[in-house]
Design an enzyme around this catalytic site. Structure first.
Site, PDB file in Angstrom:
ATOM      1  CG  ASN A 104      -2.353   0.567   0.758  1.00 23.81           C
ATOM      2  OD1 ASN A 104      -2.438   1.644   0.190  1.00 23.81           O
ATOM      3  ND2 ASN A 104      -3.409  -0.174   1.060  1.00 23.81           N
ATOM      4  NE  ARG A 105      -1.831   4.656  -3.762  1.00 30.30           N
ATOM      5  CZ  ARG A 105      -2.514   3.571  -4.136  1.00 30.30           C
ATOM      6  NH1 ARG A 105      -2.975   2.724  -3.231  1.00 30.30           N
ATOM      7  NH2 ARG A 105      -2.724   3.332  -5.416  1.00 30.30           N
ATOM      8  CG  HIS A 112       1.960  -2.112  -3.894  1.00 30.34           C
ATOM      9  ND1 HIS A 112       1.294  -2.138  -2.691  1.00 30.34           N
ATOM     10  CD2 HIS A 112       0.997  -2.272  -4.862  1.00 30.34           C
ATOM     11  CE1 HIS A 112       0.001  -2.317  -2.902  1.00 30.34           C
ATOM     12  NE2 HIS A 112      -0.213  -2.397  -4.202  1.00 30.34           N
ATOM     13  CG  HIS A 131      -1.451  -6.976  -5.398  1.00 34.06           C
ATOM     14  ND1 HIS A 131      -2.395  -6.950  -6.398  1.00 34.06           N
ATOM     15  CD2 HIS A 131      -1.390  -5.716  -4.907  1.00 34.06           C
ATOM     16  CE1 HIS A 131      -2.870  -5.715  -6.518  1.00 34.06           C
ATOM     17  NE2 HIS A 131      -2.287  -4.950  -5.617  1.00 34.06           N
ATOM     18  CB  SER A 132      -3.820 -13.469  -5.664  1.00 37.05           C
ATOM     19  OG  SER A 132      -2.632 -14.221  -5.606  1.00 37.05           O
ATOM     20  CG  ASP A 157      -7.606   0.818  -4.440  1.00 31.79           C
ATOM     21  OD1 ASP A 157      -7.151  -0.100  -3.719  1.00 31.79           O
ATOM     22  OD2 ASP A 157      -6.892   1.485  -5.214  1.00 31.79           O
ATOM     23  CD  GLN A 197      -6.359  -1.129   0.133  1.00 32.19           C
ATOM     24  OE1 GLN A 197      -6.195  -0.930   1.342  1.00 32.19           O
ATOM     25  NE2 GLN A 197      -6.638  -0.153  -0.702  1.00 32.19           N
ATOM     26  CD  GLU A 232      -4.081  -5.647  -2.440  1.00 31.54           C
ATOM     27  OE1 GLU A 232      -2.988  -5.115  -2.158  1.00 31.54           O
ATOM     28  OE2 GLU A 232      -4.923  -5.103  -3.172  1.00 31.54           O
TER      29      GLU A 232
END
Length: 377
Positions: free
Chosen positions: A84-85, A110, A184-185, A258, A295, A323
């Site tokens: 994430n950020r 990421h 991250h699938s 998101d 997420q 996620e």
């Protein structure tokens, strides 16, 4: 009679420098099959039987290595050092400012431009038998992408049951740092080549709150928002497409879902976090994790410019990502659960993907969809 091997190791591709990328296939007795590649320690394929016993690959990605190398889209990848950020690509750690490599506007996303998903991991262990597994390792150098400390990471994929795939991630550091790993699938339980989107998938998320974001997907300077009365209330199970077009400010800013859903404090043992049900196939995915957040990303930026498996162009809502990880921008938010890791400590992330089938004619009913089996709730 000797047992049938349930682990197959093969070559998947070659990096520009000549390094080989390998694929390890883990097979369960009842048809579940996971294929993991060393590039990004990624889940390249996941074959799961549907309600009629037909197996399909249910994760997006590429049939050959060239697709992963050509464009970075995190298909099935292990993401780190921080998933994430992080706002502005910077944070303060014990009084010292840390500047990261920014790769999402001014923000770090990421792990930066060359995160863990862009590294070729080492295979350090393979286990055969009833619960086949592969363990991959990567050492992130002190200062890589701006992160402090040498970080030793291991990821173990394991067939934990006839219809269960587990993921364990561990990390150790020689210097105070931050760690936040995830997988991250992109899931489509109708099948990655089915031609169907995931808007009819019914999603349950065990969260009373979510983190509202600004236009840069950075958390707003406020506590998490209650899901009650919003399109973010998935506690009782709702079709993903039922409210995704609602005129809600957070759906507009995210171009769909998101957002981080707040599961509760991180723990030693995984707990029920989410359920996904596909009416077309009858597949049911139940996700258990020990992470504090989930997420939920509805594939909003899949724009038809990437050809994936079978040559299919991936478009918006062709898949959903679930996620598990720490909340976004945690290093800049002392009110959020911590992502700090000190020398002598061990970071542990555990997630389980359990597959079942919806009862014929009962898809979407309260008894089948909204009652977590084995969740302890």
């Amino acid at each position: 009679m000797p047992s049938v091997p349930r682990v197959v190791r093969s070559r998947f591709g070659v990096l520009p420098d000549g390094t080989e990328v390998e694929r390890v296939t883990l097979q369960a007795a009842d048809g579940l099959e996971a294929r993991i590649i060393t590039y990004g320690a990624s889940l390249q394929a996941l074959l799961v039987p549907d309600a009629a016993g037909h197996r399909d690959d249910i994760v997006l990605g590429h049939d050959t290595f060239e697709g992963y190398l050509a464009r970075r889209q995190f298909f099935g990848a292990t993401v780190g050092r921080y998933a994430n950020r992080i706002a502005g690509g910077r944070f303060v750690l014990d009084g010292a400012e840390v500047q990261l490599a920014a790769n999402n506007g001014p923000n770090a996303l990421h792990g930066g431009p060359e995160g863990f998903d862009r590294r070729n991991w080492r295979i350090v262990a393979i286990e055969d038998g009833d619960h086949p597994a592969v363990t991959l390792a990567y050492t992130s150098a002190d200062g890589e992408e701006g992160y402090p400390g040498t970080l030793d990471v291991e990821v173990t994929w394991r067939v934990a049951g006839p219809m269960e795939l587990s993921l364990e991630m561990t990390a150790r550091t020689d210097r105070l740092t931050i760690v936040n790993l995830t997988n991250h699938s992109f899931f489509n339980l109708s099948g990655a080549r089915s031609g169907r989107d995931i808007l009819d998938h019914r999603l349950t998320v065990a969260a009373d709150h979510f983190v509202a974001i600004d236009a840069g997907a950075i958390p707003l300077p406020q506590p998490p928002s209650a899901v009650d009365g919003t399109p973010f209330d998935f506690r009782a199970g709702v079709e993903i497409g039922a409210r995704i077009r609602n005129d809600h400010p957070q759906l507009r800013v995210g171009r769909g879902y998101d957002h981080n859903f707040c599961l509760g404090p991180a723990g030693a043992e995984p707990r029920f976090a989410a359920r996904l049900v596909a009416p077309a196939s009858g597949r049911v995915l139940e996700l258990f994790t020990n992470q504090p957040g989930l997420q939920v990303y509805s594939g909003n930026f899949l724009d038809g410019t990437t050809a994936g498996k079978g040559g299919r162009l991936y478009r918006q809502s062709d898949a959903i990502c679930l996620e598990p990880h720490a909340w976004p921008d945690t290093p800049n938010r002392p009110d959020f659960p911590t992502a700090r890791l000190a020398p002598g400590e061990i970071y542990r992330h555990t997630t389980s993907y359990r597959f079942t089938h919806a009862i014929q004619g009962a898809i979407g009913t309260q008894s089948e969809v909204d009652s977590p089996r084995g969740s302890g709730r």
